[in-house]
Design an enzyme around this catalytic site. Sequence first.
Site, mmCIF file in Angstrom:
data_model
loop_
_atom_site.group_PDB
_atom_site.id
_atom_site.type_symbol
_atom_site.label_atom_id
_atom_site.label_comp_id
_atom_site.label_asym_id
_atom_site.label_seq_id
_atom_site.Cartn_x
_atom_site.Cartn_y
_atom_site.Cartn_z
ATOM 1 C CG PHE B 112 5.498 -3.083 -1.776
ATOM 2 C CD1 PHE B 112 5.547 -3.722 -3.009
ATOM 3 C CD2 PHE B 112 4.626 -3.560 -0.820
ATOM 4 C CE1 PHE B 112 4.744 -4.831 -3.265
ATOM 5 C CE2 PHE B 112 3.818 -4.664 -1.072
ATOM 6 C CZ PHE B 112 3.879 -5.301 -2.295
ATOM 7 C CG ASP B 179 9.316 -2.653 3.786
ATOM 8 O OD1 ASP B 179 9.980 -3.712 3.760
ATOM 9 O OD2 ASP B 179 8.161 -2.589 3.335
ATOM 10 C CE1 TYR B 204 6.354 -12.232 0.615
ATOM 11 C CE2 TYR B 204 5.314 -12.388 2.764
ATOM 12 C CZ TYR B 204 5.474 -11.740 1.565
ATOM 13 O OH TYR B 204 4.756 -10.605 1.312
ATOM 14 C CE LYS B 205 9.095 -9.302 -0.598
ATOM 15 N NZ LYS B 205 8.413 -9.615 -1.872
ATOM 16 N NE ARG B 349 10.023 -8.080 -8.896
ATOM 17 C CZ ARG B 349 9.611 -8.156 -7.634
ATOM 18 N NH1 ARG B 349 9.894 -7.171 -6.776
ATOM 19 N NH2 ARG B 349 8.929 -9.193 -7.206
#
Lengths: 373, 373
Positions: B112, B179, B204-205, B349
Amino acid sequence: MNDPLAHVRDLFDLDDDVVYLDGNSLGAPPRVVAERVREVVREQWGRRLIRGWSEGWWEAPERIGNRIGRLLGAAPGQVLVADSTSVNLFKALMAAVRNTDRAEIVVDAGTFPSDGYVARSVAELTGLALRPAPPEDLDLRDTTAVVLLNHVDYRTGRLLDMAELTAQAHAVGAKVVWDLCHSAGVLPIELDALGVDLAVGCTYKFLNGGPGSPAFIYVPRHGQAAFEQPLTGWTGHEVPFAMDPEYRPDPGVSRARVGTPDIISMLALEAALEVWDHVDLRDVRAKGLALTAHFRSLVEGLPGIEVITPADEWRGHQVSLRHPDADRLVERLAERQVIGDHRPPDVLRFGFAPLYNTFDEATRAATTLKELL
Amino acid sequence: MNDPLAHVRDLFDLDDDVVYLDGNSLGAPPRVVAERVREVVREQWGRRLIRGWSEGWWEAPERIGNRIGRLLGAAPGQVLVADSTSVNLFKALMAAVRNTDRAEIVVDAGTFPSDGYVARSVAELTGLALRPAPPEDLDLRDTTAVVLLNHVDYRTGRLLDMAELTAQAHAVGAKVVWDLCHSAGVLPIELDALGVDLAVGCTYKFLNGGPGSPAFIYVPRHGQAAFEQPLTGWTGHEVPFAMDPEYRPDPGVSRARVGTPDIISMLALEAALEVWDHVDLRDVRAKGLALTAHFRSLVEGLPGIEVITPADEWRGHQVSLRHPDADRLVERLAERQVIGDHRPPDVLRFGFAPLYNTFDEATRAATTLKELL
């Protein structure tokens, strides 16, 4: 006493039986906030889900920054809401000394400890020296890269002369970083007019953003291109969603962004800032001086009490007292619903928030203290 | 299909007419959150004011960290909630290379972007080299100080073998930082058992903490004494309220703290995490695999579509498709209430959150995509 801000207290959700004099540590909640955060969760997050990011969330740090900028004498596009004060200070100091050929960082000797810790860390990372110095004798030199100053001393409430000290720094070619934690929103500040290089501050004291609400950083337009800070998170990228493998900072203040902005807290802060639409900052300052003068007049001369806040206008909106039993006095005041705080070893602090504190409260606090003594 | 988690969807505030397949970007709100944040503002902040700090706020980062730790195979006292993922990654990498005599930082070549930017920044600050390498051929050496890996690739959904790669790093005496943004809460993770050195992740995912909710960092007990990070804010001090002029880090995980914790968002996250009391992580993983397999079976072979998520079990809970019109397809799906997202240049996605997504939703999303193609 005449109080041009008497109507503003109604905008706050405060119990009338409490005398709250700790708004310099945690401001009281504007009434609008509780319902707003519920609405943000239920209507924005719940109904709009990921789409919220393109419907006002993404730009919240800059939008709310502009709102704070109006209270700091900063034109739009120069204040960003993000992270904590300490993290923003790290960015500011690292950016201030980047590529410098100067040898030292100067910090107010009585600084709020966190500022000193971060300055120390930046000095160690960059190989510069850290020199604590009293604001009345900073002894700035052509080897000084940057000086870090607290606008209002957290302990004594002393207010520094931002114009004079900024000019002192610039006279030797040094930069100045101002910490505005105890002045933002209640003191007249003119960052742009004074040519301040960088500033940071929190929003949970006199700005009433809520416990631990996000902090702000000021990067003036003329300094943005040179503002390079090491927390190179993706949201500070010029085109964040390009998922570029190389970091290219945004050309503006958004280069101070790091991670994904914390929306619930951000929008709580934005709601809290609406109270400023109803006040004139000059009234706020005038009332802050009057409240603190009134309280001071009532506590001066009480047995064992020494007032350590300056008596002249070079003070913020708190009155700090020294007493050997400061800790216990603060506790006993709280039992009687008068809430101040204690800073070790022997300081009692009473913060006066002009937006909601009243002269009657100042009287009641002083009377209660007198009874306890 | 049999769904052992069917009852959990009722704990979420989701509209039934929306097929929300972007929980890998922003999780949906658990029902309890909206009322909780209102209560935090009205009852805690409003009624308790500054006293809230001694009534559960101050320890929130550690308390909520422990709750997340349970989902990561981490015993209490090792996970802290604070700041953003990028800021925590900066702390982790700076701590990992502190005092090293090794020459390089290795980063997953497809990382990322924010992780890569921060790794680059740390390399520049410390004088180490940064070497991007594919996870299947990291080529770690006795000059490697630390390797930074994404457990699940944000773009393709590929899942890395944490046990194998951690062992690879340790075999050459390097540290590893994981991560966990795309795996925390939905994949079995055993940080303690694998001897992982450091880990970070967002909440927050799949953890549903809310837009931009605070991130976490894992510092195992045996590595805490050596964990020295440069964001030396006052709340990481061993005795924060002593206002000590010298920084002495807390002996435990709290040394990863920086500024004042953001309470409204923290307690929103804490409320959101309550849904995990109602699930078994093995069910979550099993359903995630089943949902993604089901969706995959329906979209494989559609015209112009290439599935880039691995077909075997080395995948997270998303299915990524490549199509030249990815951007426009995502928009048109959204018009039909099927919400996925687009990652440039050509990836669609679809994230499947086992706690609330259903097999019917996977079918509906695939059918809608087929119609659009």
